[in-house]
Scaffold this motif. Structure first.
Motif, PDB file in Angstrom:
ATOM      1  N   GLU A  84       0.861  -5.714  -2.508  1.00 14.86           N
ATOM      2  CA  GLU A  84       0.298  -4.625  -1.453  1.00 14.86           C
ATOM      3  C   GLU A  84       1.168  -4.362  -0.684  1.00 14.86           C
ATOM      4  O   GLU A  84       0.877  -3.295   0.319  1.00 14.86           O
ATOM      5  N   VAL A  85       2.552  -4.471  -0.645  1.00 12.77           N
ATOM      6  CA  VAL A  85       3.687  -3.985   0.130  1.00 12.77           C
ATOM      7  C   VAL A  85       4.465  -3.167  -0.586  1.00 12.77           C
ATOM      8  O   VAL A  85       5.053  -3.404  -1.529  1.00 12.77           O
ATOM      9  N   ILE A  86       4.799  -1.840   0.289  1.00 13.85           N
ATOM     10  CA  ILE A  86       5.887  -1.010  -0.239  1.00 13.85           C
ATOM     11  C   ILE A  86       7.028  -1.280   0.511  1.00 13.85           C
ATOM     12  O   ILE A  86       6.910  -1.040   1.909  1.00 13.85           O
ATOM     13  N   CYS A  87       8.112  -1.407   0.065  1.00  8.48           N
ATOM     14  CA  CYS A  87       9.476  -1.410   0.754  1.00  8.48           C
ATOM     15  C   CYS A  87      10.373  -0.544   0.515  1.00  8.48           C
ATOM     16  O   CYS A  87      10.647  -0.222  -0.726  1.00  8.48           O
ATOM     17  N   THR A  88      11.112   0.163   1.618  1.00  7.46           N
ATOM     18  CA  THR A  88      11.905   1.249   1.333  1.00  7.46           C
ATOM     19  C   THR A  88      13.100   0.907   2.091  1.00  7.46           C
ATOM     20  O   THR A  88      13.208   0.194   3.058  1.00  7.46           O
TER      21      THR A  88
ATOM     22  N   VAL B 219      -5.710  -7.123   6.136  1.00 10.74           N
ATOM     23  CA  VAL B 219      -4.760  -5.722   6.012  1.00 10.74           C
ATOM     24  C   VAL B 219      -4.754  -5.667   4.532  1.00 10.74           C
ATOM     25  O   VAL B 219      -4.454  -6.539   3.750  1.00 10.74           O
ATOM     26  N   ALA B 220      -5.064  -4.445   4.091  1.00  9.52           N
ATOM     27  CA  ALA B 220      -5.203  -4.023   2.714  1.00  9.52           C
ATOM     28  C   ALA B 220      -3.501  -3.764   2.102  1.00  9.52           C
ATOM     29  O   ALA B 220      -3.666  -3.960   1.064  1.00  9.52           O
ATOM     30  N   GLY B 221      -2.913  -3.391   2.864  1.00  9.27           N
ATOM     31  CA  GLY B 221      -1.604  -3.069   2.419  1.00  9.27           C
ATOM     32  C   GLY B 221      -0.676  -2.667   3.608  1.00  9.27           C
ATOM     33  O   GLY B 221      -1.156  -2.124   4.716  1.00  9.27           O
ATOM     34  N   ALA B 222       0.593  -2.678   3.305  1.00  9.09           N
ATOM     35  CA  ALA B 222       1.713  -2.349   4.254  1.00  9.09           C
ATOM     36  C   ALA B 222       2.954  -1.487   3.819  1.00  9.09           C
ATOM     37  O   ALA B 222       3.301  -1.838   2.647  1.00  9.09           O
ATOM     38  N   ALA B 223       3.571  -0.647   4.677  1.00  8.36           N
ATOM     39  CA  ALA B 223       4.670   0.087   4.084  1.00  8.36           C
ATOM     40  C   ALA B 223       5.925  -0.381   5.027  1.00  8.36           C
ATOM     41  O   ALA B 223       5.288   0.211   6.177  1.00  8.36           O
ATOM     42  N   LEU B 224       7.043  -0.709   4.560  1.00 10.06           N
ATOM     43  CA  LEU B 224       7.779  -1.128   5.671  1.00 10.06           C
ATOM     44  C   LEU B 224       8.996  -0.588   5.345  1.00 10.06           C
ATOM     45  O   LEU B 224       9.773  -0.227   4.131  1.00 10.06           O
TER      46      LEU B 224
ATOM     47  N   PRO C  53       9.070 -13.136   1.144  1.00 12.96           N
ATOM     48  CA  PRO C  53       7.950 -12.810   0.445  1.00 12.96           C
ATOM     49  C   PRO C  53       7.350 -11.370   0.333  1.00 12.96           C
ATOM     50  O   PRO C  53       6.573 -10.999  -0.751  1.00 12.96           O
ATOM     51  N   LEU C  54       7.614 -10.679   1.214  1.00 17.51           N
ATOM     52  CA  LEU C  54       6.965  -9.426   1.274  1.00 17.51           C
ATOM     53  C   LEU C  54       7.569  -8.411   0.272  1.00 17.51           C
ATOM     54  O   LEU C  54       6.911  -7.400  -0.222  1.00 17.51           O
TER      55      LEU C  54
ATOM     56  N   GLU D 261       6.304  -9.012  13.212  1.00 17.60           N
ATOM     57  CA  GLU D 261       6.115 -10.413  12.904  1.00 17.60           C
ATOM     58  C   GLU D 261       5.498 -10.531  11.230  1.00 17.60           C
ATOM     59  O   GLU D 261       4.660 -10.463  11.023  1.00 17.60           O
ATOM     60  N   GLU D 262       6.928 -10.971  10.600  1.00 14.93           N
ATOM     61  CA  GLU D 262       6.499 -11.056   8.826  1.00 14.93           C
ATOM     62  C   GLU D 262       5.455 -12.040   8.516  1.00 14.93           C
ATOM     63  O   GLU D 262       4.604 -11.742   7.842  1.00 14.93           O
ATOM     64  N   LYS D 263       5.602 -13.113   9.220  1.00  8.55           N
ATOM     65  CA  LYS D 263       4.586 -14.373   8.816  1.00  8.55           C
ATOM     66  C   LYS D 263       3.199 -13.975   9.246  1.00  8.55           C
ATOM     67  O   LYS D 263       2.258 -14.299   8.279  1.00  8.55           O
ATOM     68  N   ALA D 264       3.002 -13.355  10.273  1.00  8.02           N
ATOM     69  CA  ALA D 264       1.618 -12.908  10.650  1.00  8.02           C
ATOM     70  C   ALA D 264       1.099 -11.736   9.721  1.00  8.02           C
ATOM     71  O   ALA D 264      -0.064 -11.721   9.212  1.00  8.02           O
ATOM     72  N   LEU D 265       1.949 -10.928   9.413  1.00  9.00           N
ATOM     73  CA  LEU D 265       1.698  -9.762   8.438  1.00  9.00           C
ATOM     74  C   LEU D 265       1.273 -10.485   6.927  1.00  9.00           C
ATOM     75  O   LEU D 265       0.273 -10.107   6.366  1.00  9.00           O
TER      76      LEU D 265
END
Length: 299
Positions: A38-42, A14-19, A32-33, A1-5
């Motif tokens: 704080e977000v790594i996207c691959t 949440v300090a950070g996320a990798a998606l 926005p992600l 759930e992207e909005k909640a993240l």
């Protein structure tokens, strides 16, 4: 759930996320992600690069070569994964297990209901799953034909309502290392005991069938084999040899097991032949007065 993240990251929960996956694939450029430090996207398709595809092709080619050379097969779907050394040790046992199954289905009649497989000796140090699969494949091949393989044999047995049990036996036997199957079928339900076949490996690592029900024998399970139940009387073996010789069927090996039943001596005569025994020759053998039954099996 992207909005909640996003809300959890902004609040510090949440300090950070990798998606590598998003609610919508591929993500919209204004997601926005994608803009949050704080977000790594691959990408979701990391294996679709040229380098990854080339490495996969090389791995598959090597595994095909291993399969064709009957070496260990890595990453096989629905097959036990064996390292090369384990496969080297188990290979003759796997061959023996399949031969035992092939022999049973050609030697005995009736719909199979339960198969109990007992293992004894050094083979119990390894995973028994490949051996159990081999037994089941052997049992079903004469019934279902070439569609049976090491991948689908367990599923086909389950579809037919065949229960398969395996156990490690501590019971003392004549042979310290062995595989024994005991099969309950519609036919065996009519008698006191299920049918049993035991096999082992000798020092040459070649499979041997050493017991069929109460008969102790020594048979190399390969090519064409003639199994005969007969009264143990003088001249029976000689007559059999004469009939086979007159029909140009060469005897490769012969084994004889005997038991006493009442006031009679009964025998199981097993003859390996270099070529198939035709039906007319088998009928001639069955007509001999001392013959109870005769069958030809292909192993």
């Amino acid at each position: 759930e992207e909005k909640a993240l996003i809300e959890a990251i902004k609040s510090g929960q949440v300090a950070g996320a990798a998606l590598d996956v998003f609610e919508k694939e591929p993500p919209a450029p204004d997601n926005p992600l994608l803009k949050m430090s704080e977000v790594i996207c691959t990408p979701h398709l990391g294996a679709a690069t040229e380098e990854a595809q080339e490495n996969v092709a090389v791995d598959v080619a090597r595994q095909v070569i291993d399969a064709l050379h009957e070496r260990a097969i890595k990453n096989a779907v629905n097959l036990p994964n064996l390292d090369p050394e384990t496969y080297r040790v188990l290979k003759p046992w796997i061959t023996l297990a399949e031969k035992i199954g092939l022999l049973y289905s050609q030697l005995f009649t009736g719909s199979i209901r339960t198969v109990t497989i007992r293992y004894g000796g050094e083979v119990t140090r390894f995973s028994l799953k490949p051996l159990t699969i081999a037994v089941v494949k052997g049992l079903l091949t004469p019934i279902c034909g070439p569609i049976v393989n090491f991948v689908n044999a367990p599923a086909m047995a389950e579809e037919r309502g065949i229960a398969v049990n395996e156990s490690l036996s501590t019971q003392k036997e004549v042979f310290s290392n062995y595989i024994e199957i005991e099969v309950a079928s519609d036919d065996s339900a009519k008698k006191a005991e299920p049918n049993r076949i035991m096999g082992t490996l000798f020092a040459d690592q070649l499979p041997r069938i050493v017991q069929i029900n109460e008969f102790s024998i020594d048979v190399e399970p390969q090519s064409w084999v003639l199994f005969i139940h007969n009264e143990d009387l003088p001249g029976v073996v000689g007559t059999l040899g004469t009939i086979l010789g007159q029909n140009k069927i060469n005897i490769a090996e012969m084994s004889l097991g005997r038991i006493s039943r009442g006031n009679k001596m009964l025998a199981m005569t097993v003859i390996n032949t270099d070529n198939e025994v035709p039906d007319k020759v088998l009928d001639e053998i069955k007509k001999l007065p001392s013959i109870v039954d005769a069958k030809v099996v292909k192993l």
